[in-house]
Design a protein around this motif. Structure first.
Motif, PDB file in Angstrom:
ATOM      1  N   PRO A  43       1.062  -1.136  -0.047  1.00  0.00           N
ATOM      2  CA  PRO A  43      -0.040  -0.006  -0.068  1.00  0.00           C
ATOM      3  C   PRO A  43       0.735   1.246   0.119  1.00  0.00           C
ATOM      4  O   PRO A  43       1.968   1.030   0.437  1.00  0.00           O
ATOM      5  CB  PRO A  43      -0.774  -0.143   1.285  1.00  0.00           C
ATOM      6  CG  PRO A  43       0.144  -1.004   2.055  1.00  0.00           C
ATOM      7  CD  PRO A  43       0.900  -1.797   1.495  1.00  0.00           C
ATOM      8  N   CYS A  44      -0.013   2.315  -0.455  1.00  0.00           N
ATOM      9  CA  CYS A  44       0.890   3.785  -0.523  1.00  0.00           C
ATOM     10  C   CYS A  44       2.216   3.835  -1.280  1.00  0.00           C
ATOM     11  O   CYS A  44       2.882   4.663  -0.800  1.00  0.00           O
ATOM     12  CB  CYS A  44       1.071   4.178   1.229  1.00  0.00           C
ATOM     13  SG  CYS A  44      -0.393   4.412   2.152  1.00  0.00           S
ATOM     14  N   GLY A  45       2.063   3.333  -2.484  1.00  0.00           N
ATOM     15  CA  GLY A  45       2.887   3.514  -3.450  1.00  0.00           C
ATOM     16  C   GLY A  45       2.444   4.511  -4.538  1.00  0.00           C
ATOM     17  O   GLY A  45       1.213   5.072  -4.289  1.00  0.00           O
ATOM     18  N   SER A  46       2.977   4.894  -5.686  1.00  0.00           N
ATOM     19  CA  SER A  46       2.431   5.746  -6.696  1.00  0.00           C
ATOM     20  C   SER A  46       1.009   5.142  -7.124  1.00  0.00           C
ATOM     21  O   SER A  46       0.143   6.124  -7.442  1.00  0.00           O
ATOM     22  CB  SER A  46       3.346   5.737  -7.516  1.00  0.00           C
ATOM     23  OG  SER A  46       3.807   4.624  -8.270  1.00  0.00           O
ATOM     24  N   SER A  47       0.746   3.791  -7.148  1.00  0.00           N
ATOM     25  CA  SER A  47      -0.567   3.320  -7.665  1.00  0.00           C
ATOM     26  C   SER A  47      -1.714   3.775  -6.665  1.00  0.00           C
ATOM     27  O   SER A  47      -2.592   3.847  -6.939  1.00  0.00           O
ATOM     28  CB  SER A  47      -0.592   2.044  -7.866  1.00  0.00           C
ATOM     29  OG  SER A  47       0.293   1.795  -9.022  1.00  0.00           O
ATOM     30  N   GLY A  48      -1.147   4.023  -5.282  1.00  0.00           N
ATOM     31  CA  GLY A  48      -2.000   4.358  -4.169  1.00  0.00           C
ATOM     32  C   GLY A  48      -2.311   5.794  -4.000  1.00  0.00           C
ATOM     33  O   GLY A  48      -2.953   5.988  -2.819  1.00  0.00           O
ATOM     34  N   TYR A  50      -0.147   7.969  -2.794  1.00  0.00           N
ATOM     35  CA  TYR A  50       0.491   8.281  -1.684  1.00  0.00           C
ATOM     36  C   TYR A  50       0.787   9.955  -1.509  1.00  0.00           C
ATOM     37  O   TYR A  50       0.502  10.611  -0.474  1.00  0.00           O
ATOM     38  CB  TYR A  50       1.639   7.678  -1.296  1.00  0.00           C
ATOM     39  CG  TYR A  50       2.848   8.030  -2.000  1.00  0.00           C
ATOM     40  CD1 TYR A  50       3.755   8.908  -1.354  1.00  0.00           C
ATOM     41  CD2 TYR A  50       3.256   7.429  -3.169  1.00  0.00           C
ATOM     42  CE1 TYR A  50       4.768   9.359  -1.954  1.00  0.00           C
ATOM     43  CE2 TYR A  50       4.250   7.888  -3.762  1.00  0.00           C
ATOM     44  CZ  TYR A  50       5.231   8.776  -3.232  1.00  0.00           C
ATOM     45  OH  TYR A  50       6.154   9.403  -3.979  1.00  0.00           O
ATOM     46  N   ASN A  51       1.121  10.494  -2.706  1.00  0.00           N
ATOM     47  CA  ASN A  51       1.483  12.022  -2.747  1.00  0.00           C
ATOM     48  C   ASN A  51       0.238  13.001  -2.613  1.00  0.00           C
ATOM     49  O   ASN A  51       0.634  14.153  -2.486  1.00  0.00           O
ATOM     50  CB  ASN A  51       2.483  12.203  -3.800  1.00  0.00           C
ATOM     51  CG  ASN A  51       1.824  11.880  -5.152  1.00  0.00           C
ATOM     52  OD1 ASN A  51       1.167  10.550  -5.209  1.00  0.00           O
ATOM     53  ND2 ASN A  51       1.995  12.461  -6.314  1.00  0.00           N
ATOM     54  N   SER A  54      -2.666  13.083   3.084  1.00  0.00           N
ATOM     55  CA  SER A  54      -1.888  13.463   4.327  1.00  0.00           C
ATOM     56  C   SER A  54      -1.273  12.347   4.926  1.00  0.00           C
ATOM     57  O   SER A  54      -1.504  11.157   4.663  1.00  0.00           O
ATOM     58  CB  SER A  54      -2.993  14.087   5.055  1.00  0.00           C
ATOM     59  OG  SER A  54      -3.745  13.249   5.688  1.00  0.00           O
ATOM     60  N   ASP A  55      -0.265  12.630   6.147  1.00  0.00           N
ATOM     61  CA  ASP A  55       0.432  11.731   6.522  1.00  0.00           C
ATOM     62  C   ASP A  55      -0.596  10.803   7.530  1.00  0.00           C
ATOM     63  O   ASP A  55      -0.483   9.549   7.477  1.00  0.00           O
ATOM     64  CB  ASP A  55       1.434  12.265   7.623  1.00  0.00           C
ATOM     65  CG  ASP A  55       2.485  12.792   6.748  1.00  0.00           C
ATOM     66  OD1 ASP A  55       2.875  12.330   5.539  1.00  0.00           O
ATOM     67  OD2 ASP A  55       3.408  13.472   7.630  1.00  0.00           O
ATOM     68  N   ASP A  56      -1.790  11.512   8.039  1.00  0.00           N
ATOM     69  CA  ASP A  56      -2.569  10.757   8.812  1.00  0.00           C
ATOM     70  C   ASP A  56      -3.495   9.677   7.858  1.00  0.00           C
ATOM     71  O   ASP A  56      -3.806   8.695   8.207  1.00  0.00           O
ATOM     72  CB  ASP A  56      -3.743  11.770   9.466  1.00  0.00           C
ATOM     73  CG  ASP A  56      -3.106  12.424  10.510  1.00  0.00           C
ATOM     74  OD1 ASP A  56      -2.053  11.963  11.125  1.00  0.00           O
ATOM     75  OD2 ASP A  56      -3.574  13.519  11.119  1.00  0.00           O
ATOM     76  N   GLU A  57      -3.805  10.259   6.603  1.00  0.00           N
ATOM     77  CA  GLU A  57      -4.546   9.298   5.784  1.00  0.00           C
ATOM     78  C   GLU A  57      -3.658   8.112   5.392  1.00  0.00           C
ATOM     79  O   GLU A  57      -3.963   7.013   5.370  1.00  0.00           O
ATOM     80  CB  GLU A  57      -4.793  10.147   4.381  1.00  0.00           C
ATOM     81  CG  GLU A  57      -6.076  11.037   4.599  1.00  0.00           C
ATOM     82  CD  GLU A  57      -6.419  11.666   3.419  1.00  0.00           C
ATOM     83  OE1 GLU A  57      -7.765  11.855   3.318  1.00  0.00           O
ATOM     84  OE2 GLU A  57      -5.599  12.427   2.727  1.00  0.00           O
ATOM     85  N   ARG A  58      -2.244   8.452   5.146  1.00  0.00           N
ATOM     86  CA  ARG A  58      -1.439   7.332   4.730  1.00  0.00           C
ATOM     87  C   ARG A  58      -1.204   6.260   5.705  1.00  0.00           C
ATOM     88  O   ARG A  58      -1.137   5.204   5.561  1.00  0.00           O
ATOM     89  CB  ARG A  58      -0.060   7.860   4.337  1.00  0.00           C
ATOM     90  CG  ARG A  58       0.019   8.654   2.938  1.00  0.00           C
ATOM     91  CD  ARG A  58       1.306   9.269   2.807  1.00  0.00           C
ATOM     92  NE  ARG A  58       2.406   8.311   2.442  1.00  0.00           N
ATOM     93  CZ  ARG A  58       3.493   8.719   2.159  1.00  0.00           C
ATOM     94  NH1 ARG A  58       3.789  10.124   2.098  1.00  0.00           N
ATOM     95  NH2 ARG A  58       4.564   7.824   1.934  1.00  0.00           N
ATOM     96  N   PRO A  82       9.527  13.744   0.071  1.00  0.00           N
ATOM     97  CA  PRO A  82      10.254  14.698  -0.730  1.00  0.00           C
ATOM     98  C   PRO A  82      11.676  14.845  -0.059  1.00  0.00           C
ATOM     99  O   PRO A  82      12.571  15.140  -0.766  1.00  0.00           O
ATOM    100  CB  PRO A  82       9.691  15.973  -0.664  1.00  0.00           C
ATOM    101  CG  PRO A  82       8.238  15.856  -0.182  1.00  0.00           C
ATOM    102  CD  PRO A  82       8.178  14.616   0.628  1.00  0.00           C
ATOM    103  N   SER A  83      11.719  14.477   1.411  1.00  0.00           N
ATOM    104  CA  SER A  83      12.849  14.780   2.220  1.00  0.00           C
ATOM    105  C   SER A  83      13.467  13.594   2.697  1.00  0.00           C
ATOM    106  O   SER A  83      12.725  12.658   2.957  1.00  0.00           O
ATOM    107  CB  SER A  83      12.747  15.871   3.180  1.00  0.00           C
ATOM    108  OG  SER A  83      12.012  15.350   4.093  1.00  0.00           O
TER     109      SER A  83
END
Length: 294
Positions: A43-48, A50-51, A54-58, A82-83
């Motif tokens: 989960p939470c890759g580019s297909s998901g 993720y970008n 929000s962090d809470d949603e992820r 990004p960092s």
């Protein structure tokens, strides 16, 4: 080294008409993929998207998938940021949830040098002591995780694999031969996945599995039992749909493919646009063999 094996869907994230994460749809989606024979969850890759969360949603998606997973199912979390500091923070939270590994591309927008790539991943490992599957996707990130960086990282026991999404078979061959026994080759170029298998890829982090899981898993199973001709036959059947996927609006088409399967998962968040009627018709036509799969 943690063994990477089988079809691991690069999960889409369902959204409700109001734009919220639709966990009921995600539960239904995960159950359908499990029934098709996937080996774990990414989960939470580019297909998901993720970008676009929000962090809470992820974190809520990662926790939901973790709670759904069985003990024998591999869990790989997308924890990009990004960092370097953001990657470390995301990775520590995923590790605390119980994820076996994380999937990491280079930090987006920065186009780091090879030396900076090495420094970035080394810093993440030092701060998290977590298994990392590298993700090389130069078409999206603007920079390849090249041999210079891989040579420097290959003997770190926490670098366990690389999802190779360049679409260049020579890269898969080079990785397979140059880093045999050190870095596992993971298929990430879906339309040449059969070729990756021939060169030693034992796992497939697969976006198309969201909407064509049964044939994808059957292709993987055929190859494993040594029926390479059947695996190639399935790849030939899937190739037109995968080719259309790769032509643009990849995530939108994944979600439309789920809808075609009777599994609605909503549309994508902006700035992703909607598919046109022509784009829907083109993809639906190539999906017919998948929809007719028994």
């Amino acid at each position: 080294m943690l063994k990477l094996s089988g079809v691991l869907p690069a999960l889409i994230t369902p959204f409700s008409p109001a734009g919220d994460i639709d966990f009921a749809a995600l539960d239904r989606h995960l159950r359908s993929l499990r029934a098709a024979g996937v080996a774990g969850w990414v989960p939470c890759g580019s297909s998901g998207e993720y970008n676009l969360m929000s962090d809470d949603e992820r974190d809520s998606v990662l926790q939901f998938v973790k709670d759904f997973a069985r003990p024998d199912e591999l869990l790989i979390a997308g924890t990009n940021a990004p960092s370097t500091a953001g990657v470390i923070a995301n990775t520590l939270r995923a590790k605390a949830m119980g994820y076996h590994a994380v999937l990491l591309a280079v930090p987006f927008y920065t186009k780091p040098s090879q030396a900076e790539i090495v420094q970035h991943f080394t810093k993440v490992i030092d701060a998290t002591d977590t298994n990392i599957v590298l993700y090389s996707y130069p078409g999206k990130d603007g920079v390849e995780i090249g041999y210079e960086a891989l040579d420097a990282l290959a003997d770190n026991p926490r670098i366990i694999g690389i999802k190779e999404s360049s679409g260049v078979l020579q890269r898969a061959i080079g990785i397979s031969t140059r880093y045999a026994g050190r870095i596992q080759l993971v298929s990430g170029s879906d339309d040449i996945a059969w070729d990756f298998m021939q060169w030693g890829a034992d796992s497939w982090i697969c976006g198309p599995a969201n909407c064509m899981a049964k044939p994808v898993c059957e292709m993987d199973a055929a190859f494993r039992r040594g029926d390479h001709a059947r695996a190639r036959e399935i790849m030939q059947m899937l190739w037109p749909a995968m080719n259309v996927l790769e032509s643009g609006k990849f995530v939108q088409k994944l979600k439309y493919g789920c809808e075609l399967q009777g599994n609605p998962v909503g549309t994508c968040r902006m700035p992703f646009g909607l598919l046109t009627d022509e784009e829907k018709a083109e993809f639906a036509a190539t999906m017919q063999p998948v929809l007719n799969w028994n």
